[in-house]
Design an enzyme around this catalytic site. Structure first.
Site, PDB file in Angstrom:
ATOM      1  CG  ASP A  90      43.441  41.201  48.942  1.00 44.19           C
ATOM      2  OD1 ASP A  90      43.490  41.842  47.876  1.00 44.19           O
ATOM      3  OD2 ASP A  90      42.750  40.185  49.093  1.00 44.19           O
ATOM      4  CB  SER A 103      36.326  37.083  38.806  1.00 39.33           C
ATOM      5  OG  SER A 103      36.715  38.202  39.594  1.00 39.33           O
ATOM      6  CG  HIS A 149      43.278  38.858  45.751  1.00 38.08           C
ATOM      7  ND1 HIS A 149      42.316  39.062  46.729  1.00 38.08           N
ATOM      8  CD2 HIS A 149      42.607  38.367  44.666  1.00 38.08           C
ATOM      9  CE1 HIS A 149      41.131  38.724  46.255  1.00 38.08           C
ATOM     10  NE2 HIS A 149      41.277  38.285  45.009  1.00 38.08           N
ATOM     11  CB  SER A 184      38.449  36.533  44.952  1.00 40.22           C
ATOM     12  OG  SER A 184      38.380  37.873  44.535  1.00 40.22           O
ATOM     13  CG  PHE A 185      33.834  35.706  41.012  1.00 38.09           C
ATOM     14  CD1 PHE A 185      32.642  36.310  40.642  1.00 38.09           C
ATOM     15  CD2 PHE A 185      34.155  34.474  40.454  1.00 38.09           C
ATOM     16  CE1 PHE A 185      31.778  35.683  39.751  1.00 38.09           C
ATOM     17  CE2 PHE A 185      33.305  33.853  39.567  1.00 38.09           C
ATOM     18  CZ  PHE A 185      32.096  34.462  39.219  1.00 38.09           C
TER      19      PHE A 185
END
Length: 275
Positions: free
Chosen positions: A227, A37, A255, A106-107
């Protein structure tokens, strides 16, 4: 930038009533990729180094999730996990994909988990990369990502935040991502997704511990040790809860596992999905 020359723009299909930009390459058993995101993100920006590698043995499908990239942004749409999962299911239905391996970053990892939990018949293996799998205290890094205000300086600062290898924060990459974040309608949609206070969005994206403990899928969990956006401890907790899980941590990695360690990540992913 001319969309016809932009590699982010590929195929188009109607998914859950939404005109959706997506990538569909290779042959074999299908794998669906769900991106993160970050501001200005798209499926291609997130997965460009992975799609070409995996397409040699699998069919790879990577949509721009509604609200991101070059997918339609319907007027009045509410950006929620339910809407995002509905859109992902719409992609599968539109392409007649009954069951897929699922990779979420992630998202997108949060959405992958929700899809697997709510539609178990549609998912074989699951890969979670730097994922919002469980709730955690909002990090300064994630607050900066979701609170992004468009400027070249702010975009460069975010790339420096994402990457352990600071050579990735080049002027060219910052300029490209900044441009992507300022296309018409992009920032308006992005600002509507995760307004402050932002801890609530972490909590709403996260799954519950009992849900992860009941997840039947073989699951590969991947995370960068350094991260600063999603804490590595989140994936370590998920690993302890998911019965058929394996955990791989990448050192000297932020990340962006799929970019900073592309070759090793691609080999790990291909091996896991081939079993």
């Amino acid at each position: 930038m001319d969309a016809r020359a932009n590699p982010e723009v590929d195929l188009s299909i109607k998914a859950a009533g939404i005109e959706t930009n997506y990538h569909d390459h290779g042959r074999g058993e299908p794998v669906l990729f769900l991106h993160g995101s970050g501001p200005g993100v798209s499926a291609w920006a997130n997965w460009r180094l992975t799609l070409s590698a995996l397409a040699t043995s699998r069919r790879v499908v990577a949509p721009d999730i509604v609200g991101f990239g070059f997918t339609e942004r319907p007027v009045g749409i509410e950006y929620t996990s339910n809407q995002w999962v509905r859109h992902a299911i719409g992609v599968l239905d539109a392409l007649d994909l009954d069951r897929v391996d699922l990779v979420g970053n992630s998202f997108g990892g949060s959405l992958a988990l929700r899809l697997a939990l709510e539609h178990p018949e549609r998912v074989r293996k699951l890969v979670l990369m730097g994922a919002v799998s469980l709730s955690f205290p909002l990090t300064e890094g994630l607050d900066r990502v979701w609170g992004y205000e468009p400027s070249l300086r702010n975009m460069r600062a975010l790339i420096e935040l994402f990457a352990y290898d600071q050579s990735l924060a080049s002027d060219d990459i910052a300029a490209l991502r900044h441009y992507a974040s300022t296309r018409p309608g992009v920032q308006e949609a992005y600002a509507a997704m995760f307004p402050a206070p932002r801890q609530r969005w972490v909590d709403r994206l996260a799954s519950r511990e009992d849900e992860l403990a009941g997840l039947p899928n073989e699951t590969l969990i991947v995370h960068g040790r350094e991260d600063r956006v999603i804490p590595v401890e989140v994936s370590e907790r998920a690993f302890r809860l998911i019965d058929r899980a394996q955990l791989h941590l990448f050192g000297r990695c932020g990340h962006w596992v799929q970019i900073e360690h592309a070759r090793r990540f691609n080999a790990l992913l291909a091996g896991f999905l081939a079993e």
